[in-house]
Design a protein around this motif. Sequence first.
Motif, PDB file in Angstrom:
ATOM      1  N   VAL A  58       0.866  -1.181   0.000  1.00  0.00           N
ATOM      2  CA  VAL A  58       0.000   0.000   0.000  1.00  0.00           C
ATOM      3  C   VAL A  58       0.900   1.228   0.000  1.00  0.00           C
ATOM      4  O   VAL A  58       2.067   1.155   0.402  1.00  0.00           O
ATOM      5  N   ARG A  59       0.359   2.355  -0.439  1.00  0.00           N
ATOM      6  CA  ARG A  59       1.158   3.572  -0.498  1.00  0.00           C
ATOM      7  C   ARG A  59       0.378   4.739   0.080  1.00  0.00           C
ATOM      8  O   ARG A  59      -0.782   4.962  -0.262  1.00  0.00           O
ATOM      9  N   LYS A  60       1.019   5.458   0.945  1.00  0.00           N
ATOM     10  CA  LYS A  60       0.448   6.701   1.450  1.00  0.00           C
ATOM     11  C   LYS A  60       0.470   7.752   0.350  1.00  0.00           C
ATOM     12  O   LYS A  60       1.409   7.821  -0.445  1.00  0.00           O
ATOM     13  N   LEU A  61      -0.576   8.554   0.295  1.00  0.00           N
ATOM     14  CA  LEU A  61      -0.607   9.717  -0.593  1.00  0.00           C
ATOM     15  C   LEU A  61      -0.251  10.936   0.236  1.00  0.00           C
ATOM     16  O   LEU A  61      -1.063  11.428   1.029  1.00  0.00           O
ATOM     17  N   GLU A 104       2.695   7.575  -6.919  1.00  0.00           N
ATOM     18  CA  GLU A 104       2.633   6.513  -5.917  1.00  0.00           C
ATOM     19  C   GLU A 104       2.157   5.196  -6.522  1.00  0.00           C
ATOM     20  O   GLU A 104       2.546   4.119  -6.058  1.00  0.00           O
ATOM     21  N   SER A 105       1.328   5.245  -7.550  1.00  0.00           N
ATOM     22  CA  SER A 105       0.901   4.023  -8.229  1.00  0.00           C
ATOM     23  C   SER A 105       2.089   3.339  -8.904  1.00  0.00           C
ATOM     24  O   SER A 105       2.216   2.105  -8.878  1.00  0.00           O
ATOM     25  N   ALA A 106       2.970   4.140  -9.508  1.00  0.00           N
ATOM     26  CA  ALA A 106       4.166   3.584 -10.130  1.00  0.00           C
ATOM     27  C   ALA A 106       5.073   2.945  -9.075  1.00  0.00           C
ATOM     28  O   ALA A 106       5.649   1.864  -9.301  1.00  0.00           O
ATOM     29  N   GLU A 107       5.206   3.590  -7.925  1.00  0.00           N
ATOM     30  CA  GLU A 107       6.031   3.028  -6.850  1.00  0.00           C
ATOM     31  C   GLU A 107       5.397   1.768  -6.282  1.00  0.00           C
ATOM     32  O   GLU A 107       6.090   0.804  -5.950  1.00  0.00           O
ATOM     33  N   ASP A 109       3.580  -0.401  -7.944  1.00  0.00           N
ATOM     34  CA  ASP A 109       3.847  -1.469  -8.915  1.00  0.00           C
ATOM     35  C   ASP A 109       5.304  -1.932  -8.828  1.00  0.00           C
ATOM     36  O   ASP A 109       5.590  -3.137  -8.929  1.00  0.00           O
ATOM     37  N   ARG A 110       6.218  -0.987  -8.647  1.00  0.00           N
ATOM     38  CA  ARG A 110       7.628  -1.353  -8.547  1.00  0.00           C
ATOM     39  C   ARG A 110       7.877  -2.252  -7.353  1.00  0.00           C
ATOM     40  O   ARG A 110       8.604  -3.256  -7.440  1.00  0.00           O
TER      41      ARG A 110
END
Length: 216
Positions: A58-61, A104-107, A109-110
Amino acid sequence: MNALFTDRADAGRQLADALLQDYGRHGNLLVLGLPRGGVPVAYEVAARLHAPLDVLVVRKLGAPMNREYAMGAIAPGGITILKQDVVCALNIRQEAIAQVIEIESAELDRRVDAYRGDRPPPVVADRTIIVVDDGLATGSTMQAAIMAIRQQDPALIVAAVPVASSEAHQLIRREADRIVCLATPAIFRAVGLWYVSFPQTSDAQVTELLARSRSA
């Protein structure tokens, strides 16, 4: 203000002790750590409960003017959470929000590629899922994680954290089926203040702990 945990491993062992009676040697259990910092905590939980370990990225915005200040979070499955009170209070434009989400979506996926490689995602349906982080400040990332897990029809979702703000605790108590939290300090400030040692967890540490858990 005194630290509660030596490091993430110590926090994980203490958290595992709190989970052991209800979930020790549970026949259909899966522990999911939230990378990066939640994985060392989750590793100790999974080891003590004799459960498989995996990750949910998950990624914080972060707000454009202060990336550490969460305005929401994203998770796999198209989950996007925006804290409208923060967006309105800071007068954040939709274009800026879209740009943060793209980055953040790219990160996300990475990191999925880095941690999982060719391994398929774990089966979640009809299992008891313990989702673990090293602490909750706003609760946004844990909320996004729970929403992503809920899409896959688990039997039960247990949010497990060593420490949380009272606001985040209340939020996640509504979202998860159960919450296990060791401490909710009246004055919270930041997760790292409750640890003696709280360095950043690296991608290499995450993949090492996942490999070690699979071997065990």
